[in-house]
Design a protein around this motif. Structure first.
Motif, short mmCIF file in Angstrom:
data_model
loop_
_atom_site.label_atom_id
_atom_site.label_comp_id
_atom_site.label_asym_id
_atom_site.label_seq_id
_atom_site.Cartn_x
_atom_site.Cartn_y
_atom_site.Cartn_z
N TYR A 68 0.82 -1.22 0.00
CA TYR A 68 0.00 0.00 0.00
C TYR A 68 0.85 1.27 0.00
CZ TYR A 68 -3.78 3.22 1.14
OH TYR A 68 -4.69 4.25 1.11
N ARG A 201 -2.69 2.03 -6.07
CA ARG A 201 -3.51 1.48 -4.98
C ARG A 201 -4.83 0.88 -5.47
NH1 ARG A 201 -1.35 6.25 -2.31
NH2 ARG A 201 0.14 5.59 -0.71
N VAL A 204 -4.77 -2.60 -4.38
CA VAL A 204 -4.51 -2.87 -2.97
C VAL A 204 -5.72 -2.51 -2.13
CG1 VAL A 204 -2.96 -2.46 -1.04
CG2 VAL A 204 -2.08 -2.34 -3.39
N GLN A 206 -7.91 -2.38 1.67
CA GLN A 206 -7.51 -1.93 2.99
C GLN A 206 -6.68 -3.02 3.68
OE1 GLN A 206 -11.15 -0.84 4.95
NE2 GLN A 206 -11.27 1.14 3.91
N GLY A 210 -6.41 -6.82 2.73
CA GLY A 210 -5.20 -7.21 2.01
C GLY A 210 -4.53 -8.41 2.65
#
Length: 412
Positions: A68, A201, A204, A206, A210
């Motif tokens: 992230y 992102r 990706v 949260q 993740g």
């Protein structure tokens, strides 16, 4: 004409060397500070567990943080926080007196350091495929040299740690540890590499989502799942030997330099084994290399259990390091070639956290057992299951996939 750029790869190697050396100093200094107070293996186990218990959650979160926030940024933040955690030892001693550096304080600082280290290690490992590609190196070669550099750090670190304890004392040795982390930061700050900056992102989720995605990927990939179980078991059996049993043995004998030499022997063997991996991988299957390593590790630990003279222990530790040296490059290769780039941090984090999960359990058993039954019995309690693990690995079908991986890593 194909142009190559080895600078990013060498900067990653230097960062791994300096940060690893700092951790190597801590590996000697923390248990020595505890054992010097009262000689209790239980207290040493408490501090060792404090340095490993946070690793499970920290490594899981580290992978998501790397994906992230970006690999380069996370590496620098992690090393900065690690430097603060070790510098706190001499700062507390200067402010409140040496007596303030007690077991509780050391355990708390070891836990803080453990929270930060996995992120830096994960970030550096996930940058290797792109750095190897720019350098024109095969991924096996890059992973082998990276692990050799990491082992070199644990040659320099413990040896330097034993010397610093002898000349300056365990508390003052932590200043040097903090300085090594600052050197690592400077190397990564100069790094310019595709995929190392702020990530896209969109791929990706949260943090917790993740982590779950990484866990699912590892569980649904049989070779990764099996490697995770093997590494979890081997780490739980091996870690107490290095973190508690050897420090206990040499503290009882008041031989800090000899403890440093044993850890150096482990690292020298690992250095040679990791460097040899690139050549071995051309002539031997990865599965064969791993099975031999597990078997020799179990046999060597069993002989060490009888506490032979120091020269014999040093030779056996060098053998252990040599056969274990190729294991990490194999793990790295499988993770790097199985996971897509946007998921690589989480996969490395999941695999690392599972490897740490059994460590505290081994330490919980090893400390009290060493105080009550003695080192000989405790060594045997760890070495015999290692032999059983080697036998079980022979019959694990998923490990045959170690030699069926794609030839190149997955890039987005």
């Amino acid at each position: 004409m194909i142009t190559t750029n080895r600078r990013p790869l060498f900067l990653i190697f230097f960062a791994a060397l300096t940060a690893g050396a700092g951790n190597g100093i801590s590996l000697v200094a923390f248990p020595w500070l505890v054992l010097q107070r009262n000689g209790s293996a239980v207290d040493a186990s408490i501090v060792a567990m404090a340095g490993t218990l946070p690793l499970l959650a920290a490594t899981l979160m580290a992978g998501a943080a790397v994906d992230y926030l970006g690999r380069r940024r996370v590496s620098m933040i992690s090393d900065a926080l690690s430097a603060v955690s070790v510098a706190a030892v001499p700062l507390i001693a200067l402010t409140f007196g040496a007596g303030a550096v007690n077991v509780a304080v050391l355990a708390a600082l070891a836990a803080l350091g453990a929270l930060f280290d996995p992120a830096g290690m994960t970030a550096r490992e996930t940058m290797l495929p792109e750095a190897a590609r720019e350098a024109g190196w095969t991924l096996d070669r890059a992973n082998g040299v990276y692990e050799a550099v990491f082992n070199l750090a644990y040659i320099v670190g413990p040896g330097l740690g034993g010397l610093l304890i002898t000349t300056l004392g365990g508390v003052e040795a932590m200043w040097v540890t903090a300085g090594t982390f600052l050197l690592s930061i400077s190397a990564v700050a100069a790094l310019r590499l595709d995929g190392a900056g702020v990530p896209n992102r969109e791929h990706v989720p949260q943090v917790w989502a993740g982590v779950v995605e990484g866990l699912k990927f590892v569980w649904n990939t049989p070779v990764l799942r099996t490697l995770a179980i093997v590494d979890l078991t081997a780490t739980g059996l091996y870690m107490p030997m290095e973190s508690v049993l050897f420090p206990k043995y040499f503290t009882d004998r008041n031989e800090p330099a000899q403890l440093g030499w044993v850890l150096v022997a482990l690292s020298v063997g690992g250095l040679v084994g990791a460097l040899a991996y690139a050549a071995l991988s051309r002539h031997s299957e990865r599965r064969t290399i791993m099975l031999v390593a597990l078997l020799v590790l179990g046999v060597s630990m069993t002989v060490i259990a009888f506490l032979p003279p120091l020269p014999v222990i040093l030779v056996l530790c060098a053998v252990v390091g040599f056969v274990y040296g190729p294991i990490a490059p194999i793990y790295n290769y499988v993770m790097q070639t199985r996971a897509p780039a946007h998921l690589r941090g989480r996969v490395v984090g999941v695999m690392g956290s599972l490897a740490y999960a059994a460590g505290p359990l081994g330490l919980v058993v090893a400390g009290p057992l060493a105080d009550t039954a003695g080192l000989h019995v405790t060594f045997l309690a760890l070495s015999l299951p290692m032999l059983l693990l080697a036998v079980a690995a022979i019959f694990a079908p998923a490990l045959r996939h170690l030699d069926r991986d794609p030839e190149t890593p997955v890039f987005d």
